[in-house]
Scaffold this motif. Structure first.
Motif, PDB file in Angstrom:
ATOM      1  N   ARG A   2      23.973  47.640  44.755  1.00  0.00           N
ATOM      2  CA  ARG A   2      25.255  48.055  44.200  1.00  0.00           C
ATOM      3  C   ARG A   2      25.766  49.292  44.935  1.00  0.00           C
ATOM      4  N   THR A   3      27.073  49.328  45.121  1.00  0.00           N
ATOM      5  CA  THR A   3      27.787  50.508  45.604  1.00  0.00           C
ATOM      6  C   THR A   3      29.019  50.645  44.721  1.00  0.00           C
ATOM      7  N   ALA A   4      29.089  51.733  43.954  1.00  0.00           N
ATOM      8  CA  ALA A   4      30.158  51.901  42.977  1.00  0.00           C
ATOM      9  C   ALA A   4      30.169  50.672  42.052  1.00  0.00           C
ATOM     10  N   HIS A   5      31.311  50.011  41.909  1.00  0.00           N
ATOM     11  CA  HIS A   5      31.399  48.839  41.024  1.00  0.00           C
ATOM     12  C   HIS A   5      31.043  47.548  41.739  1.00  0.00           C
ATOM     13  N   LEU A   6      30.640  47.634  43.003  1.00  0.00           N
ATOM     14  CA  LEU A   6      30.470  46.450  43.846  1.00  0.00           C
ATOM     15  C   LEU A   6      29.016  46.003  43.954  1.00  0.00           C
ATOM     16  N   GLY A  42      22.743  39.935  61.446  1.00  0.00           N
ATOM     17  CA  GLY A  42      22.563  40.081  60.011  1.00  0.00           C
ATOM     18  C   GLY A  42      23.908  40.121  59.301  1.00  0.00           C
ATOM     19  N   ALA A  43      23.886  39.811  58.009  1.00  0.00           N
ATOM     20  CA  ALA A  43      25.137  39.714  57.264  1.00  0.00           C
ATOM     21  C   ALA A  43      25.029  40.444  55.934  1.00  0.00           C
ATOM     22  N   ILE A  44      26.193  40.854  55.440  1.00  0.00           N
ATOM     23  CA  ILE A  44      26.335  41.378  54.090  1.00  0.00           C
ATOM     24  C   ILE A  44      27.303  40.468  53.347  1.00  0.00           C
ATOM     25  N   THR A  45      26.898  39.997  52.172  1.00  0.00           N
ATOM     26  CA  THR A  45      27.792  39.245  51.299  1.00  0.00           C
ATOM     27  C   THR A  45      28.214  40.154  50.159  1.00  0.00           C
ATOM     28  N   LEU A  46      29.497  40.205  49.902  1.00  0.00           N
ATOM     29  CA  LEU A  46      30.062  41.106  48.903  1.00  0.00           C
ATOM     30  C   LEU A  46      30.721  40.301  47.803  1.00  0.00           C
ATOM     31  N   ASP A  47      30.428  40.635  46.557  1.00  0.00           N
ATOM     32  CA  ASP A  47      31.144  40.062  45.416  1.00  0.00           C
ATOM     33  C   ASP A  47      32.420  40.862  45.193  1.00  0.00           C
ATOM     34  N   ALA A  48      33.566  40.194  45.209  1.00  0.00           N
ATOM     35  CA  ALA A  48      34.828  40.872  44.925  1.00  0.00           C
ATOM     36  C   ALA A  48      34.842  41.358  43.479  1.00  0.00           C
ATOM     37  N   ARG A  49      35.643  42.371  43.212  1.00  0.00           N
ATOM     38  CA  ARG A  49      35.737  42.891  41.845  1.00  0.00           C
ATOM     39  C   ARG A  49      36.108  41.762  40.865  1.00  0.00           C
ATOM     40  N   GLY A  50      35.374  41.726  39.749  1.00  0.00           N
ATOM     41  CA  GLY A  50      35.596  40.693  38.752  1.00  0.00           C
ATOM     42  C   GLY A  50      34.940  39.368  39.077  1.00  0.00           C
ATOM     43  N   HIS A  51      34.242  39.293  40.189  1.00  0.00           N
ATOM     44  CA  HIS A  51      33.583  38.071  40.636  1.00  0.00           C
ATOM     45  C   HIS A  51      32.081  38.332  40.781  1.00  0.00           C
ATOM     46  N   GLY A  52      31.281  37.280  40.658  1.00  0.00           N
ATOM     47  CA  GLY A  52      29.843  37.439  40.826  1.00  0.00           C
ATOM     48  C   GLY A  52      29.299  38.518  39.908  1.00  0.00           C
ATOM     49  N   SER A  53      28.554  39.452  40.494  1.00  0.00           N
ATOM     50  CA  SER A  53      27.952  40.541  39.720  1.00  0.00           C
ATOM     51  C   SER A  53      28.705  41.853  39.851  1.00  0.00           C
ATOM     52  N   GLY A  55      31.576  44.699  39.160  1.00  0.00           N
ATOM     53  CA  GLY A  55      32.340  45.134  38.013  1.00  0.00           C
ATOM     54  C   GLY A  55      33.832  44.929  38.210  1.00  0.00           C
ATOM     55  N   LEU A  56      34.576  45.218  37.169  1.00  0.00           N
ATOM     56  CA  LEU A  56      36.029  45.063  37.203  1.00  0.00           C
ATOM     57  C   LEU A  56      36.665  46.370  36.737  1.00  0.00           C
ATOM     58  N   PRO A  57      36.990  47.271  37.675  1.00  0.00           N
ATOM     59  CA  PRO A  57      37.588  48.550  37.286  1.00  0.00           C
ATOM     60  C   PRO A  57      38.921  48.349  36.576  1.00  0.00           C
ATOM     61  N   GLU A  58      39.277  49.318  35.739  1.00  0.00           N
ATOM     62  CA  GLU A  58      40.584  49.289  35.074  1.00  0.00           C
ATOM     63  C   GLU A  58      41.634  49.748  36.073  1.00  0.00           C
ATOM     64  N   PHE A 166      32.893  34.537  36.797  1.00  0.00           N
ATOM     65  CA  PHE A 166      34.220  35.140  36.917  1.00  0.00           C
ATOM     66  C   PHE A 166      34.623  35.809  35.600  1.00  0.00           C
ATOM     67  N   ASP A 167      35.118  37.053  35.712  1.00  0.00           N
ATOM     68  CA  ASP A 167      35.464  37.862  34.540  1.00  0.00           C
ATOM     69  C   ASP A 167      36.899  37.557  34.113  1.00  0.00           C
ATOM     70  N   ALA A 168      37.057  36.966  32.937  1.00  0.00           N
ATOM     71  CA  ALA A 168      38.385  36.578  32.446  1.00  0.00           C
ATOM     72  C   ALA A 168      39.290  37.782  32.218  1.00  0.00           C
ATOM     73  N   ARG A 169      38.704  38.990  32.112  1.00  0.00           N
ATOM     74  CA  ARG A 169      39.544  40.189  31.939  1.00  0.00           C
ATOM     75  C   ARG A 169      40.386  40.477  33.178  1.00  0.00           C
ATOM     76  N   TYR A 170      40.090  39.795  34.266  1.00  0.00           N
ATOM     77  CA  TYR A 170      40.865  39.911  35.503  1.00  0.00           C
ATOM     78  C   TYR A 170      42.354  39.754  35.224  1.00  0.00           C
ATOM     79  N   TYR A 171      42.675  38.875  34.278  1.00  0.00           N
ATOM     80  CA  TYR A 171      44.085  38.585  33.993  1.00  0.00           C
ATOM     81  C   TYR A 171      44.712  39.560  33.008  1.00  0.00           C
ATOM     82  N   ASP A 172      43.935  40.519  32.523  1.00  0.00           N
ATOM     83  CA  ASP A 172      44.498  41.583  31.692  1.00  0.00           C
ATOM     84  C   ASP A 172      45.001  42.750  32.541  1.00  0.00           C
ATOM     85  N   LEU A 173      44.709  42.727  33.827  1.00  0.00           N
ATOM     86  CA  LEU A 173      45.035  43.836  34.720  1.00  0.00           C
ATOM     87  C   LEU A 173      46.244  43.497  35.583  1.00  0.00           C
TER      88      LEU A 173
END
Length: 251
Positions: A2-6, A42-53, A55-58, A166-173
């Motif tokens: 993890r890095t910040a919310h990512l 080598g590769a890094i795979t990143l989960d976008a905010r609200g996706h995967g693991s 977080g979803l910042p306000e 997928f975090d359904a709160r995505y659509y509240d933002l």
């Protein structure tokens, strides 16, 4: 990790690739093609905010936010410039990142990004995603198999898991679309490979759109249309996708 919310994962040796997934997918959705891609670096795979693991910042969602998240991770890791490979939503973020932070990006691979006539904005969760979230994992896998019978077996599990994450709160933002693809490409000077499919099969880019991208790009630009592929070229024709990426990276 993890890095910040990512949330992100490291694969293989010294990272030379950053992989950005499409809407409602996750970083794990790159797993079926990782062996071929990490044979180069080598590769890094990143989960976008609200996706995967992740977080979803306000805060607003959209292309600019996703590009800023990618920059946040690369800055934190202190890597030399990387090749950024993005699919759909992730491709828009990759192009925006290369335009805004060229010192972080050595080259781009864009897999069927939304073109000038498409938007990712929505007022509510799309009905197809809501229906998938209402199913259990086995039922989602079965749905994926039924709708996409030509995909490799390894694709269905990560695809189905990501829909449940997928975090359904995505659509509240608020949604802020950020720079359109052509605007980003006009500021991208690094080599870029565009891989896209057929509109009749669900692809987002017509050949005229690809020509517009080539005309807009400030740097070296190559477009490859994979006949018979739809929106996700690497799932429909993984060998063609990985061969094209490998050839591009070897140059």
């Amino acid at each position: 990790m993890r890095t910040a919310h990512l949330a992100w994962e490291r694969h293989g040796g010294e990272p030379g690739l950053l992989l950005l997934h499409g809407f409602s997918d996750s970083g794990a959705c790159w797993d079926p093609v990782l062996a071929e891609l990490t044979a180069h670096a080598g590769a890094i795979t990143l989960d976008a905010r609200g996706h995967g693991s992740s977080g979803l910042p306000e805060a607003p969602t959209g292309t600019a936010a996703n590009a800023a998240d990618a920059a946040l991770l690369l800055d934190a890791l202190g890597l030399p410039p990387v090749v950024v490979i993005g699919h759909s939503m992730g491709a828009l973020a990759a192009a925006a990142l290369a335009a805004a932070r060229p010192e972080l990006v050595r080259a781009l691979v864009l897999e069927d990004p939304p073109g000038p006539h498409h938007t990712l904005a929505a007022d509510a969760m799309p009905s197809w995603l809501a229906e998938l979230q209402a199913l259990d994992l086995d039922a989602r896998i079965a749905k994926g198999r039924a709708d996409n019978p030509g995909w490799p077996d390894a694709e269905y599990g990560p695809w189905a898991v990501s829909k449940g994450e997928f975090d359904a709160r995505y659509y509240d933002l608020p949604y802020e679309p950020g720079p359109p693809l052509l605007t980003s490409l006009a500021a991208v000077t690094c080599p870029t490979l565009l891989i896209y499919g057929e509109v009749s099969r669900g692809g987002l880019l017509a050949e005229t759109d690809a020509e517009d991208c080539a005309d807009a790009a400030a740097g070296p630009f190559t477009a490859l249309r994979v006949t018979g592929a739809g929106h996700c070229v690497r799932r429909d024709y993984p060998a063609a996708f990985t061969a094209a990426v490998t050839d591009f990276l070897s140059e």
